[in-house]
Scaffold this motif. Structure first.
Motif, PDB file in Angstrom:
ATOM      1  N   ILE A 109     -13.760  -0.150  10.269  1.00  0.00           N
ATOM      2  CA  ILE A 109     -12.989  -0.901   9.244  1.00  0.00           C
ATOM      3  C   ILE A 109     -13.484  -2.349   9.192  1.00  0.00           C
ATOM      4  O   ILE A 109     -13.734  -2.906   8.121  1.00  0.00           O
ATOM      5  CB  ILE A 109     -11.480  -0.858   9.567  1.00  0.00           C
ATOM      6  N   TYR A 113     -15.221  -4.322   5.989  1.00  0.00           N
ATOM      7  CA  TYR A 113     -14.616  -5.536   5.423  1.00  0.00           C
ATOM      8  C   TYR A 113     -15.590  -6.719   5.450  1.00  0.00           C
ATOM      9  O   TYR A 113     -15.621  -7.525   4.528  1.00  0.00           O
ATOM     10  CB  TYR A 113     -13.343  -5.913   6.201  1.00  0.00           C
ATOM     11  N   LEU A 116     -18.033  -6.234   2.635  1.00  0.00           N
ATOM     12  CA  LEU A 116     -17.482  -6.071   1.283  1.00  0.00           C
ATOM     13  C   LEU A 116     -17.844  -7.217   0.316  1.00  0.00           C
ATOM     14  O   LEU A 116     -18.166  -6.950  -0.850  1.00  0.00           O
ATOM     15  CB  LEU A 116     -15.959  -5.894   1.372  1.00  0.00           C
TER      16      LEU A 116
ATOM     17  N   ILE B 125      -2.476   3.001  10.064  1.00  0.00           N
ATOM     18  CA  ILE B 125      -3.934   2.770   9.961  1.00  0.00           C
ATOM     19  C   ILE B 125      -4.436   2.969   8.522  1.00  0.00           C
ATOM     20  O   ILE B 125      -4.949   2.040   7.900  1.00  0.00           O
ATOM     21  CB  ILE B 125      -4.712   3.721  10.921  1.00  0.00           C
ATOM     22  N   PRO B 128      -2.402   0.672   5.478  1.00  0.00           N
ATOM     23  CA  PRO B 128      -2.758  -0.763   5.408  1.00  0.00           C
ATOM     24  C   PRO B 128      -4.252  -0.997   5.172  1.00  0.00           C
ATOM     25  O   PRO B 128      -4.619  -1.943   4.478  1.00  0.00           O
ATOM     26  CB  PRO B 128      -2.318  -1.322   6.773  1.00  0.00           C
ATOM     27  N   THR B 129      -5.094  -0.121   5.729  1.00  0.00           N
ATOM     28  CA  THR B 129      -6.542  -0.302   5.516  1.00  0.00           C
ATOM     29  C   THR B 129      -6.885  -0.184   4.033  1.00  0.00           C
ATOM     30  O   THR B 129      -7.631  -1.003   3.480  1.00  0.00           O
ATOM     31  CB  THR B 129      -7.333   0.756   6.309  1.00  0.00           C
ATOM     32  N   VAL B 130      -6.306   0.823   3.384  1.00  0.00           N
ATOM     33  CA  VAL B 130      -6.590   1.031   1.960  1.00  0.00           C
ATOM     34  C   VAL B 130      -6.004  -0.108   1.126  1.00  0.00           C
ATOM     35  O   VAL B 130      -6.671  -0.655   0.232  1.00  0.00           O
ATOM     36  CB  VAL B 130      -6.018   2.402   1.504  1.00  0.00           C
ATOM     37  N   ILE B 132      -5.274  -3.216   2.026  1.00  0.00           N
ATOM     38  CA  ILE B 132      -6.012  -4.479   2.219  1.00  0.00           C
ATOM     39  C   ILE B 132      -7.389  -4.405   1.556  1.00  0.00           C
ATOM     40  O   ILE B 132      -7.849  -5.375   0.948  1.00  0.00           O
ATOM     41  CB  ILE B 132      -6.134  -4.811   3.729  1.00  0.00           C
ATOM     42  N   ALA B 133      -8.029  -3.243   1.630  1.00  0.00           N
ATOM     43  CA  ALA B 133      -9.345  -3.094   0.977  1.00  0.00           C
ATOM     44  C   ALA B 133      -9.207  -3.277  -0.536  1.00  0.00           C
ATOM     45  O   ALA B 133     -10.049  -3.926  -1.169  1.00  0.00           O
ATOM     46  CB  ALA B 133      -9.943  -1.730   1.306  1.00  0.00           C
TER      47      ALA B 133
END
Lengths: 125, 369
Positions: A109, A113, A116, B125, B128-130, B132-133
């Motif tokens: 992750i 990021y 990105l 997991i 929030p990952t999606v 925030i992305a």
């Protein structure tokens, strides 16, 4: 030849630190590449973005390999066991594999990021 | 009585409580706590103070220096980003607290390990990952537009201690049109702004028009702004830069294109000659006191570059970098003792001048339009 030592995985912390270390190295590399390229080679960032893509794919592959090895060490599908608080060698080995796998997930992750911005920003200016 | 004793006393019963409420409870160290009634007085006062503070900040929700009252393309996007993130945070807060209430009050039962695992992995997991992305991608996708090169006006702003040196560079110009402490921009087009600093780091920010950019000595940074609504918007230095950092502000005047063109034409001209006796005497005071060693008034012998350019001072909307209104009393106050208004200002005090001299000088400066 120290390879057989891999059998003593319960004593090794390498899987715990490999994922986050690759993430940190990826961050430093991308940061340095961007700083040097934009300072020395101009505003159009096409080659830089390709470079960041390459470094990112490399980091993801290496973290993926670490994750796979950690997953195997965790041996989850063998006994569906995610509790490792016993005092046995198996508990210790599976705990390190489990924690290493989760740290690899976080590292993936983090690496995505970090990379990105290069997907959206096409110039140094 | 301390607050924890006060809370604890709610659970007290019998003589101990009575004793405590009389303010004579012995904490065990030989001393006696003060009366609990103090807390009862203080607490409502604290609440009142907090309410007053909240009310006092409400006027900040509008006006000339507010990120949520956008008057430009970039500020509009930033305001949208804020509202979208706030909405997301509110939904997430309600969802998480609702879930907590649900599992601890409404449907209290053991959850199977599989469900718990799915909740942790999915809610802790993946979700929030999606989210925030998505938010990161949304913000990053707008960055190239917000940093697009200006197509209209080009200007350079230098952060000084504690004022702004402003240079307009019309297309094809060999030399800039110099001004200070006020930015004038045309509405409806993107202006290119080069930024640098003299001695220390500053930061250039007009909240109603866009984001901020730092200014470094010996290095040029850039930004561009696209104001949409004509009006006057306040800017502020947002990097601590010394004694009068808080007084380092400026007005940004946004004009319709035709008015801006006319303004720029006037800004390029030399200073007008003083009109009237007071202004003429003020001009004499100006040169007799050596003001021209530090300040420039184009078209006169005053060619100093140390302080702000005064060629068209009278046409600006504020004095001393957004610190005072531009009127006679403020000009007198400033010239008499600049440091009293702006600690650390390099301009010396002219408190030896008579009231008449100061008044005449103010008339001259106000007439520089």
């Amino acid at each position: 030849m120290s390879w057989p030592k891999i059998l003593d995985r319960h004593q090794s912390l390498w899987f715990l630190i490999t994922g986050p270390t690759l993430w940190a190295l990826h961050f430093c590399t991308v940061y340095a590449m961007t700083a040097i390229y934009c300072e020395k080679l101009g505003d159009e960032a096409g080659p830089l973005r390709l470079g960041i893509l390459g470094v990112t794919l490399g980091a993801l592959v290496l973290i993926g390999i670490t994750a796979w090895l950690s997953w195997r060490q965790w041996d989850y599908t063998d006994d569906w066991d995610y509790e490792h608080d016993g005092l046995t060698v198996e508990d210790r080995r599976e705990f390190i594999g489990h924690a290493g796998f989760l740290l690899c997930v976080v590292s993936v992750i983090g690496v995505i990021y970090v990379a990105l911005p290069a997907a959206f920003v096409g110039s140094c200016v | 009585m301390r607050w924890w004793t006060f809370i604890g006393s709610k659970a007290m019963r019998g003589p101990a409580a009575t004793k405590a409420q009389q303010g004579t409870a012995d904490p065990g160290d030989g001393t006696t706590r003060h009366d609990m009634s103090d807390d009862r007085i203080v607490r409502p006062r604290l609440r009142q103070a907090l309410c007053a503070l909240a009310l006092a900040t409400l006027p900040g929700c509008s006006g000339v220096q507010h990120v949520l009252a956008p008057a430009g393309t970039d500020a509009g996007f930033l305001a949208n980003l804020f509202w979208i993130m706030l909405a997301g945070a509110v939904v997430l807060w309600i969802f998480m607290n609702g879930l907590m209430v649900y599992v601890t009050r409404i449907n209290v039962r053991q959850m199977s390990p599989k469900k718990a695992e799915a909740l942790i992995i999915g809610g802790g997991i993946v979700f929030p990952t999606v989210v925030i992305a998505c938010l990161l991608s949304y913000a990053l996708a707008a960055m190239p537009d917000m940093r697009a090169e200006g197509t209209g006006t080009r200007l350079k702003v230098t952060g000084e201690q504690w004022w702004w040196r402003v240079e307009y560079w019309p297309e094809g110009a060999d030399a800039p049109i110099v001004s200070a402490n006020e930015i004038v921009l045309p509405a409806g087009s993107r202006s290119e702004i080069a930024l640098t600093a003299d001695k220390v780091i500053h930061s250039f920010w007009v909240p109603a028009l866009g984001g901020k950019t730092d200014m470094f000595p010996g290095r040029e940074t850039r930004m561009s702004l696209e104001p949409l609504e004509p009006g006057t918007y306040r800017g502020q230095c947002t990097e601590f830069c010394g004694d009068s950092h808080a007084w380092m502000a400026f007005n940004t005047v946004v004009l319709p294109q035709e008015e801006y063109d006319a303004w720029l034409e006037n800004a390029a001209t030399d200073a007008v000659a003083p009109e009237g006796e007071a202004a003429t005497r003020g001009r004499e005071v100006f040169f007799a006191e050596g003001c021209g060693a530090c300040h420039q008034v184009r078209g006169t012998a005053a060619t100093g570059k140390v302080g702000p350019d005064l060629t068209h001072l009278g046409s600006r909307t504020s004095l001393a970098a957004g610190t005072l209104p531009l009127d006679e009393p403020s000009l007198i106050r400033w010239v008499r003792d600049a440091k009293a208004v702006k600690p650390g200002a390099e301009m010396p005090a002219y408190d030896h001048l008579s009231d008449d001299d100061l008044s005449d000088l103010a008339a001259y400066l106000e007439g520089l339009i």
